[in-house]
Design an enzyme around this catalytic site. Structure first.
Site, PDB file in Angstrom:
ATOM      1  N   LYS A  82      41.418 -58.075  29.080  1.00 33.68           N
ATOM      2  CA  LYS A  82      42.757 -57.711  29.553  1.00 33.68           C
ATOM      3  C   LYS A  82      43.236 -56.457  28.834  1.00 33.68           C
ATOM      4  O   LYS A  82      43.055 -56.311  27.614  1.00 33.68           O
ATOM      5  CB  LYS A  82      43.723 -58.877  29.299  1.00 33.68           C
ATOM      6  CG  LYS A  82      45.132 -58.658  29.833  1.00 33.68           C
ATOM      7  CD  LYS A  82      45.992 -59.897  29.573  1.00 33.68           C
ATOM      8  CE  LYS A  82      47.420 -59.732  30.075  1.00 33.68           C
ATOM      9  NZ  LYS A  82      48.247 -60.944  29.844  1.00 33.68           N
TER      10      LYS A  82
ATOM     11  N   SER B 220      50.456 -63.000  33.717  1.00 33.77           N
ATOM     12  CA  SER B 220      50.206 -61.566  33.767  1.00 33.77           C
ATOM     13  C   SER B 220      48.726 -61.202  33.716  1.00 33.77           C
ATOM     14  O   SER B 220      48.349 -60.080  33.994  1.00 33.77           O
ATOM     15  CB  SER B 220      50.927 -60.878  32.616  1.00 33.77           C
ATOM     16  OG  SER B 220      50.450 -61.344  31.353  1.00 33.77           O
TER      17      SER B 220
ATOM     18  N   SER C  80      50.420 -67.006  30.959  1.00 32.15           N
ATOM     19  CA  SER C  80      49.706 -65.879  31.561  1.00 32.15           C
ATOM     20  C   SER C  80      48.191 -65.988  31.561  1.00 32.15           C
ATOM     21  O   SER C  80      47.527 -65.142  32.149  1.00 32.15           O
ATOM     22  CB  SER C  80      50.125 -64.566  30.876  1.00 32.15           C
ATOM     23  OG  SER C  80      51.455 -64.246  31.202  1.00 32.15           O
TER      24      SER C  80
END
Length: 487
Positions: free
Chosen positions: A79, A154, A178
């Site tokens: 990420k 996210s 997330s």
């Protein structure tokens, strides 16, 4: 020979160890899959094929020398909120669109020390603020199960890349759900560790008392392997627990028998707002856990009703403090057109931050301001204590809790982006876990309207071995985690 890009970590380890396939071949298979489907998925912000192939060649050297470790030679997406030396780390924001760190985050460094292969950096909601991956400054990510729907957020890129067969596993971060929520919406497994078990050093901060790095994979066993690699004390993180961490995958050897385990089903997590298809699917999963030997009882967490409001005061407050560093002076985007320093700072923040980040900064600044601190931030911290106490009390009678991971399945892109309250409600079942600092695991448990549904397991602090055991046992009794999207 199975399609290499669809292997689990365990399957890939076996082939690599027996020298039936090389890391270079495995990496090329993932890169070819990315080339084939990325225009439809868009899970990456930055691709690093040259780095990946170089790391794969080094991994093949470790395998030949007999120095390989569990993750040696296996491709991962990281990420884009974790620092990677020499590779863009944008946090999905124009503010850091050109930022290249000079060091690796601890979690990434620990993967690299094992010989992992990084395919690139995953798309995300800007600064990890969002539940749909639509708040990225660059592009939205699409759900591999239905390209017109969101993958969750996210860590939407991290979940979508695994679900689409682009990466074998991924590394995400979880501030209010997330890792778990996008894992549920994309039909993969996601683990949010206990606060302090994985170092936050090099994780670009959103809300420091809530942020935690966690793995996303195709199986519980895969997540256990990655978690074992990244967990453990780090003196560079003041909140890192001074604990030595064992191999969590060893907890999965007991098979699928859950006899003696007590599971609680919180009534508050099955209240109004849960889609009927989600409710029905999770209830069927709970029945399967009972058939495996677990005893199930209804429990109550009365302070849960405060969790959403509590979270959306504490997280924005911490974000407003953490993001104050982006002033256009030290690093990142800087507006050069203003007449003076104050004007430059104002313009930098105006154009560098997107609307959701701006909204949360304003909420947090208001909650911390003179005259409002006691009414909002202090009250939220008091509510946080009540939420923690509720969990502590219920864990006196049960070993773990079972809930839906998300109250809904993946929704169409654009459906909720204009209504912040409706978007915030998507995290209603995951964020209490972060508020209390507990571990949470999301496991695929079926489908509703053709879209994946996730079952969330919540345990006391440091109870990851129990959650992994339950999740693994459920996987052995079902086939949901083996389903692939029609991409």
């Amino acid at each position: 020979m199975p399609e290499l890009n669809w292997l689990t970590i365990q399957e890939a380890r076996g082939l690599l160890a027996r020298r039936e396939v090389s890391s270079v071949e495995l990496t090329r298979a993932c890169l070819e899959r990315i080339e084939a489907v990325e225009d439809n998925v868009r899970s990456f912000i930055t691709l690093t094929p040259e780095l990946a192939l170089a790391q794969a060649e080094a991994a093949d050297g470790m395998l030949a020398e007999g120095t390989a470790q569990p993750l040696t030679g296996i491709p991962v997406q990281v990420k884009d909120v974790m620092c990677t030396e020499g590779v863009l780390t944008t946090c999905g924001s124009r503010m850091l669109a050109d930022y290249v760190p000079v060091y690796n985050s601890t979690a990434v460094d620990r993967l690299f020390r094992q010989g992992s292969v990084m395919l690139g950096k995953g798309n995300m909601d800007e600064f990890a603020m969002g539940s749909s991956c639509e708040n990225s400054a660059f592009h939205p990510t699409h759900n591999p199960w239905d390209a017109v729907r969101v993958p969750g957020g996210s860590s939407g890129g991290a979940a979508a890349s695994v679900a689409a067969g682009e990466s074998v596993y991924s590394l995400g971060s979880d501030t209010g759900g997330s890792v778990r929520q996008p894992a549920a919406l994309c039909g993969v497994v996601g683990l949010k560790p206990s606060y302090g078990l994985v170092s936050r050093y090099g994780l670009v901060a959103y809300a420091s008392s809530l942020d935690q790095i966690g793995p996303i994979g195709r199986s519980v066993a895969d997540c256990a392997l990655v978690f074992s690699a990244i967990a453990g004390h780090d003196p560079r993180d003041a909140t890192s627990l001074p604990l030595s961490v064992a191999d969590f995958s060893s907890e999965l050897e007991s098979g699928s028998d859950l006899s003696g385990l007590r599971l609680g089903v919180p009534v508050e997590y099955f209240a109004e707002g849960i889609e009927e298809g989600v409710r029905r699917t999770v209830e069927q999963a709970i029945e399967t856990l009972e058939q495996l030997g677990a005893s199930v009882q209804e429990v109550s967490l009365p302070s849960t009703k405060y969790a959403l409001a509590c979270y959306y005061i504490i997280a924005p407050s911490e974000c407003s403090a953490n993001l104050a560093r982006y002033d256009g002076v030290k690093y990142g985007y800087s507006d050069q057109e203003a007449a003076d320093m104050w004007g430059a700072m104002e313009q930098t923040r105006r154009y560098g931050f997107g609307p959701e980040v701006t909204r949360r900064i304003m909420l947090g600044t208001f909650a911390l301001s003179a005259g409002y601190y006691d009414a909002y931030y202090l009250k939220a911290q008091q509510a946080r204590t009540l939420i923690r106490q509720d969990f502590s009390e219920v864990f006196k009678t049960v070993d773990a809790l079972v809930t839906p991971t998300s109250p809904v399945v993946a929704f169409p892109i654009g459906e909720k982006i204009g209504d912040p309250v409706q978007m915030y409600l998507i995290d209603v079942t995951t964020l209490p876990v972060n508020v209390a600092g507990l571990p949470g695991l999301s496991v695929p448990c079926g489908f509703s309207d053709g879209l994946p549904v996730g079952m969330q397991l919540i345990g006391p602090h440091l109870s990851e071995p129990t959650l992994l055991r339950i999740g693994h046992a459920y996987e052995q009794a079902t086939e949901w985690h083996k389903q692939r999207p029609p991409l």
